[in-house]
Design a protein around this motif. Structure first.
Motif, PDB file in Angstrom:
ATOM      1  N   VAL A   1      10.185  -9.705  -5.759  1.00 59.28           N
ATOM      2  CA  VAL A   1       9.754 -10.239  -7.053  1.00 59.28           C
ATOM      3  C   VAL A   1       9.464  -9.120  -8.031  1.00 59.28           C
ATOM      4  O   VAL A   1       9.796  -9.195  -9.210  1.00 59.28           O
ATOM      5  N   ARG A   2       8.851  -8.056  -7.528  1.00 58.82           N
ATOM      6  CA  ARG A   2       8.488  -6.925  -8.383  1.00 58.82           C
ATOM      7  C   ARG A   2       9.132  -5.644  -7.856  1.00 58.82           C
ATOM      8  O   ARG A   2       9.373  -5.495  -6.665  1.00 58.82           O
ATOM      9  N   GLY A   3       9.358  -4.721  -8.772  1.00 57.71           N
ATOM     10  CA  GLY A   3       9.907  -3.445  -8.369  1.00 57.71           C
ATOM     11  C   GLY A   3       8.889  -2.524  -7.752  1.00 57.71           C
ATOM     12  O   GLY A   3       9.232  -1.473  -7.208  1.00 57.71           O
ATOM     13  N   THR A   4       7.625  -2.912  -7.827  1.00 57.80           N
ATOM     14  CA  THR A   4       6.564  -2.120  -7.204  1.00 57.80           C
ATOM     15  C   THR A   4       5.399  -3.029  -6.876  1.00 57.80           C
ATOM     16  O   THR A   4       5.223  -4.090  -7.489  1.00 57.80           O
ATOM     17  N   VAL A   5       4.617  -2.640  -5.902  1.00 63.25           N
ATOM     18  CA  VAL A   5       3.420  -3.368  -5.484  1.00 63.25           C
ATOM     19  C   VAL A   5       2.280  -2.363  -5.408  1.00 63.25           C
ATOM     20  O   VAL A   5       2.475  -1.245  -4.912  1.00 63.25           O
ATOM     21  N   SER A   6       1.130  -2.733  -5.919  1.00 60.50           N
ATOM     22  CA  SER A   6      -0.026  -1.833  -5.826  1.00 60.50           C
ATOM     23  C   SER A   6      -0.386  -1.605  -4.370  1.00 60.50           C
ATOM     24  O   SER A   6      -0.446  -2.547  -3.575  1.00 60.50           O
ATOM     25  N   VAL A   7      -0.613  -0.353  -4.002  1.00 56.99           N
ATOM     26  CA  VAL A   7      -0.935   0.004  -2.623  1.00 56.99           C
ATOM     27  C   VAL A   7      -2.318   0.622  -2.575  1.00 56.99           C
ATOM     28  O   VAL A   7      -2.587   1.623  -3.241  1.00 56.99           O
ATOM     29  N   TYR A   8      -3.190   0.029  -1.780  1.00 56.07           N
ATOM     30  CA  TYR A   8      -4.525   0.560  -1.562  1.00 56.07           C
ATOM     31  C   TYR A   8      -4.520   1.351  -0.252  1.00 56.07           C
ATOM     32  O   TYR A   8      -4.114   0.834   0.786  1.00 56.07           O
ATOM     33  N   VAL A   9      -4.956   2.598  -0.310  1.00 60.30           N
ATOM     34  CA  VAL A   9      -4.998   3.433   0.879  1.00 60.30           C
ATOM     35  C   VAL A   9      -6.403   3.381   1.465  1.00 60.30           C
ATOM     36  O   VAL A   9      -7.378   3.700   0.787  1.00 60.30           O
ATOM     37  N   ALA A  10      -6.492   2.939   2.715  1.00 62.31           N
ATOM     38  CA  ALA A  10      -7.792   2.820   3.371  1.00 62.31           C
ATOM     39  C   ALA A  10      -8.322   4.207   3.718  1.00 62.31           C
ATOM     40  O   ALA A  10      -7.613   5.037   4.279  1.00 62.31           O
ATOM     41  N   ALA A  11      -9.575   4.450   3.359  1.00 67.83           N
ATOM     42  CA  ALA A  11     -10.238   5.703   3.700  1.00 67.83           C
ATOM     43  C   ALA A  11     -11.644   5.367   4.166  1.00 67.83           C
ATOM     44  O   ALA A  11     -12.261   4.425   3.678  1.00 67.83           O
ATOM     45  N   LEU A  12     -12.145   6.124   5.117  1.00 70.09           N
ATOM     46  CA  LEU A  12     -13.457   5.831   5.683  1.00 70.09           C
ATOM     47  C   LEU A  12     -14.536   6.105   4.650  1.00 70.09           C
ATOM     48  O   LEU A  12     -14.734   7.235   4.220  1.00 70.09           O
ATOM     49  N   GLY A  13     -15.214   5.055   4.220  1.00 66.76           N
ATOM     50  CA  GLY A  13     -16.262   5.182   3.226  1.00 66.76           C
ATOM     51  C   GLY A  13     -17.571   4.624   3.740  1.00 66.76           C
ATOM     52  O   GLY A  13     -17.907   4.790   4.915  1.00 66.76           O
TER      53      GLY A  13
END
Length: 218
Positions: free
Chosen positions: A108-120
């Motif tokens: 559907v989209r040429g890109t998708v937002s990507v969230y990178v998991a980091a230990l917080g």
């Protein structure tokens, strides 16, 4: 504040985890009309070595590479890449019939937002005896003794780890559960602290109704 809810895969979780991250996002993105948010993390050696059969080396480089390849796949590029992973696999590494590919479907989209998991500041439930990445955050909250007791209990009798005592105060810090008024107050506190995304996992007989109720608080 935006509301999100994790998607749950059915079937064998190992099979689902081994699929290309980009293709796993493209399908649900089509079903939701372009509302999927991708997420990825480096995991830990217990999962990577035990489930995927790979060494847990260069986790940050692997994460960056997966994000890069995912974005190229969403753009429907023909993928030919040389790095930590080599699609298609070259003959010198045992490749036989592999060739550069692109998705058959049109995302559907040429890109998708990507969230990178980091230990917080939040605590998860994975880890191995002697190497648990969540141990230090729990200690920093002031629960070093409790963390040590749980770890010792786990090492002595893994079958009864659920019986280990976890302080109520710690649960209140890392979980958002309880009466509606309490949860609504905590949501407002998160909003005031600058949180912009609220990820809710509904637990109950009518999850859709719970999600709608939480939406009203945002």
């Amino acid at each position: 504040m935006e509301l999100s809810s994790p998607l749950t895969c059915t079937g064998d979780p190992r099979t689902a985890a081994d699929r290309a991250a980009a293709l796993e996002c493209a399908g649900p993105d089509a079903l939701t009309g372009g509302r999927v948010l991708g997420s990825i993390g480096a995991s830990g050696p217990q999962v990577v070595e035990g489930r995927h059969g790979r060494r847990h080396d260069r986790p940050l480089s692997r994460t960056r590479e997966v994000v890069e390849l995912s974005r190229r796949i969403w753009r429907r590029e023909v993928i030919e890449h040389r790095g930590i992973t080599d699609p298609p696999l070259p003959p010198e590494k045992g490749g036989t019939l592999g060739k550069p590919l692109k998705p058959l479907t049109h995302p559907v989209r040429g890109t998708v937002s990507v969230y990178v998991a980091a230990l917080g500041p939040y605590v998860g439930g994975m880890g191995a005896p002697g190497r648990n990445f969540y141990h230090d955050p729990v200690c920093s909250y002031g629960y070093a003794a409790a963390a040590a007791a749980v770890q010792e209990h786990y090492l002595v009798d893994r079958e009864k780890e659920a019986e280990a005592a976890v302080p109520a105060g710690l649960l209140e810090q890392i979980c958002l559960a309880g009466p509606a008024d309490h949860v609504r107050e905590r949501v407002e506190a998160f909003r005031e602290s600058g949180v912009t995304m609220f990820d809710a996992t509904p637990v109950g007989a009518d999850p859709a109704r719970l999600i709608e109720r939480v939406r009203g608080w945002l």
